[in-house]
Design a protein around this motif. Structure first.
Motif, PDB file in Angstrom:
ATOM      1  N   TYR A 198      26.134  42.691  49.207  1.00 43.32           N
ATOM      2  CA  TYR A 198      26.526  42.853  47.805  1.00 43.32           C
ATOM      3  C   TYR A 198      27.982  42.435  47.651  1.00 43.32           C
ATOM      4  O   TYR A 198      28.764  42.462  48.606  1.00 43.32           O
ATOM      5  N   PRO A 199      28.399  42.021  46.437  1.00 45.62           N
ATOM      6  CA  PRO A 199      29.735  41.441  46.251  1.00 45.62           C
ATOM      7  C   PRO A 199      30.777  42.470  45.874  1.00 45.62           C
ATOM      8  O   PRO A 199      30.501  43.511  45.277  1.00 45.62           O
ATOM      9  N   PHE A 200      32.021  42.135  46.225  1.00 49.87           N
ATOM     10  CA  PHE A 200      33.174  42.916  45.796  1.00 49.87           C
ATOM     11  C   PHE A 200      34.268  41.922  45.399  1.00 49.87           C
ATOM     12  O   PHE A 200      35.123  41.569  46.216  1.00 49.87           O
ATOM     13  N   PRO A 201      34.239  41.451  44.137  1.00 49.98           N
ATOM     14  CA  PRO A 201      35.255  40.484  43.702  1.00 49.98           C
ATOM     15  C   PRO A 201      36.660  41.070  43.771  1.00 49.98           C
ATOM     16  O   PRO A 201      36.871  42.255  43.473  1.00 49.98           O
ATOM     17  N   ALA A 202      37.609  40.244  44.161  1.00 52.98           N
ATOM     18  CA  ALA A 202      39.007  40.669  44.183  1.00 52.98           C
ATOM     19  C   ALA A 202      39.476  40.929  42.760  1.00 52.98           C
ATOM     20  O   ALA A 202      39.216  40.124  41.853  1.00 52.98           O
ATOM     21  N   SER A 203      40.160  42.045  42.556  1.00 51.78           N
ATOM     22  CA  SER A 203      40.583  42.424  41.209  1.00 51.78           C
ATOM     23  C   SER A 203      41.836  41.698  40.760  1.00 51.78           C
ATOM     24  O   SER A 203      42.148  41.669  39.568  1.00 51.78           O
ATOM     25  N   ARG A 220      37.913  51.617  35.570  1.00 49.43           N
ATOM     26  CA  ARG A 220      38.003  51.857  37.005  1.00 49.43           C
ATOM     27  C   ARG A 220      38.927  50.850  37.684  1.00 49.43           C
ATOM     28  O   ARG A 220      39.037  49.701  37.262  1.00 49.43           O
ATOM     29  N   THR A 221      39.567  51.305  38.715  1.00 49.07           N
ATOM     30  CA  THR A 221      40.358  50.414  39.562  1.00 49.07           C
ATOM     31  C   THR A 221      39.945  50.658  41.016  1.00 49.07           C
ATOM     32  O   THR A 221      39.725  51.818  41.402  1.00 49.07           O
ATOM     33  N   PRO A 222      39.805  49.599  41.820  1.00 50.56           N
ATOM     34  CA  PRO A 222      39.957  48.203  41.413  1.00 50.56           C
ATOM     35  C   PRO A 222      38.817  47.740  40.512  1.00 50.56           C
ATOM     36  O   PRO A 222      37.713  48.281  40.573  1.00 50.56           O
TER      37      PRO A 222
END
Length: 262
Positions: free
Chosen positions: A41-46, A131-133
């Motif tokens: 699953y993806p976790f795009p850079a914020s 939410r962050t990130p």
């Protein structure tokens, strides 16, 4: 679809258990679905700092081939990291349950109801919130909306007097449903959303809810950790989604009844 073939060839079983297994900037609908089917699953850079940190911290592992670069070479792969933790937090569809106090409140006519796919985009954006990130980027949301239109992504909603007070969304992958995120505006609403999703998914022949990331909340819902290999076996067991999940708006109090009586 050809540019997504790298995901089909990816074997996550040899990947590190607690870091990214790949980097790829392509989170278009086709590649997003292919990646989920490959168990990631993806976790795009914020922001640019996080993107640069990905490259600085993991560049050596990429050069050594321990982390794959997937997709077109012209794109910036470090903008999105892809994960497949080992062990994996999952919930058998029979596991999610309500606390005694919440079940009692529902039985005492707490006016909540539940639905499926009634407000998919609204649930996604409520999950994004402040939410962050900020990993639910507009590009990722756009792909999720397309996958929802194609019947792959779904949301369960919880309502109180016409107001949306909780929900959960994710992708259906054969006998596995991979939950991306959940939200609540009333205590217990996210628990009701997951319990409702599990009940509907079970009716459609589903077996397992994938929680993706471990947390105390996931454990309280009934989540357990299983080896990544075991998760992948279940994920690969079926290649089609089978029966449709029921979409009717239903009283949430049915979820407070003893198992088998709703």
């Amino acid at each position: 679809m050809s540019r997504c073939a790298d995901w089909e060839a990816l074997d996550v079983l040899d990947a590190a258990p607690d870091g990214p297994v790949a980097f790829s900037a392509d989170i278009g609908p086709a590649c997003l679905l292919a990646a989920y089917r490959a168990g990631v699953y993806p976790f795009p850079a914020s922001n640019e700092y996080t993107r640069t940190l990905n490259e600085v911290v993991f560049a050596d592992q990429v050069l050594e081939g321990r982390i794959r670069l997937v997709g077109e070479e012209s794109a910036d792969p470090y903008a999105v990291s892809w994960w497949s933790p080992d062990p994996r937090p999952v919930l058998p569809v029979s596991a999610p349950h309500l606390s005694r106090s919440l079940a009692r409140r529902l039985r005492n006519r707490l006016p909540w109801s539940t639905s499926l796919d009634r407000r998919f985009e609204r649930v996604v954006r409520e999950c994004r919130g402040d939410r962050t990130p900020l990993w639910l980027t507009e590009e990722l949301i756009s792909s999720l909306l397309t996958l929802h239109d194609l019947g792959h992504a779904h949301s369960a909603e919880v309502w109180e007097d016409g107001d949306l007070i909780g929900g959960v969304f994710g992708l259906r992958l054969g006998s596995v449903f991979s939950m991306d995120s959940m939200f609540f505006h009333r205590p217990g609403a996210s628990r009701v959303a997951v319990t409702d999703l599990a009940a509907r998914f079970a009716q459609a022949g589903g077996v397992l809810l994938d929680a993706q990331r471990d947390s105390p909340h996931v454990r309280r819902l009934g989540g357990v950790l299983v080896p990544r290999e075991q998760y992948m076996r279940q994920l690969r067991r079926t290649t089609h989604d089978g029966l449709p999940m029921p979409t009717a708006t239903l009283p949430a109090r049915r979820l407070a009844q003893p198992r088998g009586s709703c």
